[in-house]
Design a protein around this motif. Structure first.
Motif, short mmCIF file in Angstrom:
data_model
loop_
_atom_site.label_atom_id
_atom_site.label_comp_id
_atom_site.label_asym_id
_atom_site.label_seq_id
_atom_site.Cartn_x
_atom_site.Cartn_y
_atom_site.Cartn_z
N GLY A 70 3.19 -3.25 -3.75
CA GLY A 70 2.06 -2.72 -3.53
C GLY A 70 1.82 -2.38 -2.02
O GLY A 70 1.19 -1.40 -1.74
N LEU A 71 1.92 -3.40 -1.15
CA LEU A 71 2.08 -3.31 0.34
C LEU A 71 2.91 -2.33 0.78
O LEU A 71 2.43 -1.26 1.73
CB LEU A 71 2.05 -4.59 1.09
CG LEU A 71 1.12 -5.59 0.82
CD1 LEU A 71 1.74 -7.18 1.35
CD2 LEU A 71 -0.08 -5.38 1.65
N PHE A 72 4.07 -2.18 0.33
CA PHE A 72 5.08 -1.31 0.79
C PHE A 72 4.40 0.34 0.57
O PHE A 72 4.72 1.22 1.17
CB PHE A 72 6.36 -1.52 0.23
CG PHE A 72 7.45 -0.95 0.90
CD1 PHE A 72 7.91 -1.22 2.35
CD2 PHE A 72 8.15 0.32 0.44
CE1 PHE A 72 8.84 -0.52 2.82
CE2 PHE A 72 9.04 0.84 1.09
CZ PHE A 72 9.72 0.73 2.36
N ALA A 73 4.05 0.40 -0.81
CA ALA A 73 3.44 1.59 -1.23
C ALA A 73 2.21 1.90 -0.87
O ALA A 73 1.73 3.18 -0.92
CB ALA A 73 3.39 1.72 -2.75
N GLY A 74 1.58 1.04 -0.08
CA GLY A 74 0.25 1.19 0.82
C GLY A 74 -0.92 1.22 -0.57
O GLY A 74 -2.03 1.59 -0.32
N GLU A 75 -0.67 0.65 -1.61
CA GLU A 75 -1.56 0.74 -2.85
C GLU A 75 -2.51 -0.55 -2.57
O GLU A 75 -3.57 -0.47 -2.99
CB GLU A 75 -1.05 0.55 -4.21
CG GLU A 75 -0.21 1.78 -4.44
CD GLU A 75 0.76 1.60 -5.46
OE1 GLU A 75 1.07 0.47 -6.06
OE2 GLU A 75 1.34 2.32 -5.83
N LEU A 85 -9.23 -6.43 1.06
CA LEU A 85 -9.75 -7.48 0.25
C LEU A 85 -8.71 -7.66 -0.96
O LEU A 85 -8.36 -9.03 -1.30
CB LEU A 85 -11.15 -7.38 -0.48
CG LEU A 85 -11.55 -8.45 -1.09
CD1 LEU A 85 -11.82 -9.71 -0.11
CD2 LEU A 85 -12.89 -8.22 -1.83
N ASP A 86 -8.04 -6.88 -1.36
CA ASP A 86 -6.72 -6.98 -2.46
C ASP A 86 -5.91 -7.87 -1.96
O ASP A 86 -5.37 -8.54 -2.56
CB ASP A 86 -6.24 -5.61 -2.73
CG ASP A 86 -7.17 -4.89 -3.59
OD1 ASP A 86 -8.04 -5.29 -4.18
OD2 ASP A 86 -7.09 -3.61 -3.50
N VAL A 87 -5.45 -7.78 -0.77
CA VAL A 87 -4.26 -8.57 -0.06
C VAL A 87 -4.89 -10.12 -0.05
O VAL A 87 -4.17 -11.01 -0.57
CB VAL A 87 -4.08 -8.31 1.62
CG1 VAL A 87 -3.25 -9.46 2.18
CG2 VAL A 87 -3.60 -6.85 1.65
N LEU A 88 -6.18 -10.38 0.02
CA LEU A 88 -6.81 -11.76 0.02
C LEU A 88 -6.82 -12.32 -1.46
O LEU A 88 -6.39 -13.35 -1.75
CB LEU A 88 -8.02 -11.92 0.57
CG LEU A 88 -8.86 -13.23 0.47
CD1 LEU A 88 -8.24 -14.15 1.38
CD2 LEU A 88 -10.19 -13.07 0.85
N VAL A 89 -7.13 -11.38 -2.28
CA VAL A 89 -7.12 -11.75 -3.90
C VAL A 89 -5.24 -12.05 -4.16
O VAL A 89 -5.25 -13.10 -4.86
CB VAL A 89 -7.56 -10.62 -4.61
CG1 VAL A 89 -7.20 -11.01 -6.18
CG2 VAL A 89 -9.04 -10.41 -4.32
N TRP A 90 -4.64 -11.34 -3.79
CA TRP A 90 -2.93 -11.48 -4.16
C TRP A 90 -2.53 -12.67 -3.61
O TRP A 90 -1.98 -13.62 -4.10
CB TRP A 90 -2.33 -10.37 -3.82
CG TRP A 90 -2.31 -9.04 -4.70
CD1 TRP A 90 -2.98 -7.96 -4.74
CD2 TRP A 90 -1.32 -8.98 -5.72
NE1 TRP A 90 -2.87 -7.02 -5.70
CE2 TRP A 90 -1.73 -7.52 -6.20
CE3 TRP A 90 -0.18 -9.55 -6.30
CZ2 TRP A 90 -0.97 -7.19 -7.32
CZ3 TRP A 90 0.27 -9.13 -7.36
CH2 TRP A 90 -0.01 -7.93 -7.91
#
Length: 144
Positions: A103-108, A112-117
């Motif tokens: 998801g990070l690599f694809a830019g998705e 805040l999503d990074v914090l949740v993951w």
């Protein structure tokens, strides 16, 4: 007359056969995936941009890591005659890390999503620590 002990023996044999077949299928899939990844390595150089070529390569390699962890879980089953919770949590951690990295690599995944993951990964790591601290039953000692 069929006794409970005989039924238990048939169950154990059947379970071993099924796990052996699943392990063989995973190993064949792993070998095919490694072969295809190596053959597709040239695509990383032929794609119009480096990012497109690397995206497929990274996806394949991270998928291989997940399959390796699953194979390890099956091998661990044969060693301890049960699936240990810590191994299953490790598989889950690897899978969630794979999804987050893709998801990070694809830019998705952003903000805040990074914090949740990351919180989810930390929760799984905490579960693994608990599984190690409080093992279920007595385990055989590893040789060496």
């Amino acid at each position: 007359m069929i006794t409970q002990q005989r039924i238990l023996e048939v169950f154990k044999i059947t379970t071993r056969i099924i796990f052996n077949l699943a392990l063989v299928a995973l190993l064949v899939g792993l070998l095919v995936s490694v072969g295809r990844t190596l053959l597709e390595l040239g695509l990383a150089f032929t794609q119009p941009t480096v990012r497109l070529g690397l995206k497929d390569l990274v996806t394949n390699i991270l998928s291989l890591v997940v399959v390796l962890e699953l194979v390890r879980a099956f091998v661990d089953y044969f060693e301890f005659d049960r699936i240990r919770a810590e191994i299953l949590v490790e598989v889950a951690v690897v899978f969630v890390l794979r999804e987050m990295m893709l998801g990070l690599f694809a830019g998705e995944i952003k903000g805040l999503d990074v914090l949740v993951w990351s919180s989810g990964i930390l929760a799984l790591i905490g579960a693994r620590a608990l599984a190690i601290a409080f093992p279920y039953g007595k385990e055989k000692k590893h040789a060496g």
